[in-house]
Design an enzyme around this catalytic site. Sequence first.
Site, PDB file in Angstrom:
ATOM      1  N   ASN A  63      -4.281  -3.578   4.687  1.00 32.60           N
ATOM      2  CA  ASN A  63      -5.698  -3.305   4.405  1.00 32.60           C
ATOM      3  C   ASN A  63      -6.169  -4.220   3.282  1.00 32.60           C
ATOM      4  O   ASN A  63      -6.458  -3.784   2.165  1.00 32.60           O
ATOM      5  CB  ASN A  63      -5.866  -1.832   4.021  1.00 32.60           C
ATOM      6  CG  ASN A  63      -7.291  -1.535   3.570  1.00 32.60           C
ATOM      7  OD1 ASN A  63      -8.219  -2.238   3.987  1.00 32.60           O
ATOM      8  ND2 ASN A  63      -7.473  -0.539   2.730  1.00 32.60           N
ATOM      9  N   SER A  94      -7.684  -5.503  -1.829  1.00 24.20           N
ATOM     10  CA  SER A  94      -7.879  -4.353  -0.952  1.00 24.20           C
ATOM     11  C   SER A  94      -9.140  -4.482  -0.121  1.00 24.20           C
ATOM     12  O   SER A  94     -10.131  -5.062  -0.556  1.00 24.20           O
ATOM     13  CB  SER A  94      -7.974  -3.075  -1.796  1.00 24.20           C
ATOM     14  OG  SER A  94      -8.228  -1.970  -0.953  1.00 24.20           O
ATOM     15  N   THR A 105      -4.415  -1.628   0.834  1.00 25.43           N
ATOM     16  CA  THR A 105      -4.301  -2.371  -0.413  1.00 25.43           C
ATOM     17  C   THR A 105      -2.909  -3.014  -0.497  1.00 25.43           C
ATOM     18  O   THR A 105      -1.917  -2.429  -0.064  1.00 25.43           O
ATOM     19  CB  THR A 105      -4.477  -1.401  -1.610  1.00 25.43           C
ATOM     20  OG1 THR A 105      -5.742  -0.770  -1.469  1.00 25.43           O
ATOM     21  CG2 THR A 105      -4.424  -2.124  -2.933  1.00 25.43           C
ATOM     22  N   VAL A 106      -2.918  -4.241  -1.040  1.00 25.07           N
ATOM     23  CA  VAL A 106      -1.632  -4.918  -1.267  1.00 25.07           C
ATOM     24  C   VAL A 106      -1.607  -5.360  -2.743  1.00 25.07           C
ATOM     25  O   VAL A 106      -2.649  -5.491  -3.375  1.00 25.07           O
ATOM     26  CB  VAL A 106      -1.486  -6.161  -0.344  1.00 25.07           C
ATOM     27  CG1 VAL A 106      -1.460  -5.740   1.112  1.00 25.07           C
ATOM     28  CG2 VAL A 106      -2.583  -7.159  -0.611  1.00 25.07           C
ATOM     29  N   GLY A 112       0.805  -1.217   0.000  1.00 22.77           N
ATOM     30  CA  GLY A 112       0.000   0.000   0.000  1.00 22.77           C
ATOM     31  C   GLY A 112       0.835   1.263   0.000  1.00 22.77           C
ATOM     32  O   GLY A 112       1.998   1.263   0.363  1.00 22.77           O
TER      33      GLY A 112
END
Lengths: 205, 155
Positions: A61, B19, B1-2, A10
């Site tokens: 997340n 995400s 988010t990844v 992220g």
Amino acid sequence: SRGFIAIHCGAGYHSKKKSENYNALARKACRAAIEALRSGKSAREAVVLAITCLEDDTITNAGNGSNLTFAGDVECDASIMCGRTLNFGAIGAVSHVKNPIKLAHELLVYQEEVESNLMGRIPPNMLCGKGAKKFAKERNLEVVGSQELISDDMFRQHCKYTKAYTKELKKFQENSLPPSKKQRVDSENIFKTNDSNQDKSILHD
Amino acid sequence: TVGAVCVDCYGNVVAGVSSGGILIKQPGRVGQAAMYGAGCWADKKNDDCIAISTTGSGESLTKTLLAYSLALKLQKSHSIITDLDEVFNDCFMNSRFVNDVTGRFAGVLGVKSTPLEKNDTTDTEFEIFVTFSSDSMSIGYQTTADEEASAEILR
């Protein structure tokens, strides 16, 4: 080399205190993917392994520890695209699926199944909501209870921000709602009653 | 988010993203991680490959189809290092479709094959690239030849 992997956790704000947690998780995800690549597995499998690893950690997340919706649920998005076949699989606003990236990947597999045996059906690029959850069950992916993906951190943040947001919203609506509707807005009631009409009145952008 | 981008021993490139969305989002809201052309993109045309995974303000990434827009321009680039920032500003920071309401935060992680010398079919080289407009971005990367993975938080 037999390939490589690069991942991200992220872009936004990463506190210095948690830096080493993020770095350790990033290395763990890379290791999982590289072991797969060394054993000759495909880039697709490696990406799913890496992102599954990131989803399972509450610090990110995604998956476990996701941000909560205004109503306090986890609803996840995920997608995967293959450069060779140009196939794309995505799921949107899905609850109760432990690893959303696996469900997105299952759509790629499903597309290739349909293409290879020409069943005449058009495989979807994207599934949302309940249909996506049903597809996850059909494909034997792990489906969990609504609480299992909610981390303590996220629950605390949700309470903090919804309380502040609801107070702001109430002020805004009292100024802008016609008198006949003012008495309907009562932030305490929002969480006690399930009156969907009332929900609609405050869940607008 | 990844997210992740990967190249395997067959030269295939794949990109993925996952995400939980924005905090206290509206139920049913779908962000860039589920949108075609926004959250991830991967394209292998002969030996010219690119894969991108994005993160950031979902509505802005969706309206700019950021992963696809970047891939489209970067696939023509002969030098990622010199072109990346300009392409990122064109596709996102200066885009008419992005405003202060939807947010100007974005992070991009990608891999692109570098053009081969003519008649050099011995190997394909790849470049990993990262750019972001937020405070920080967390990344990790490793090749099968590396003993250990590298990880850092770019600020």
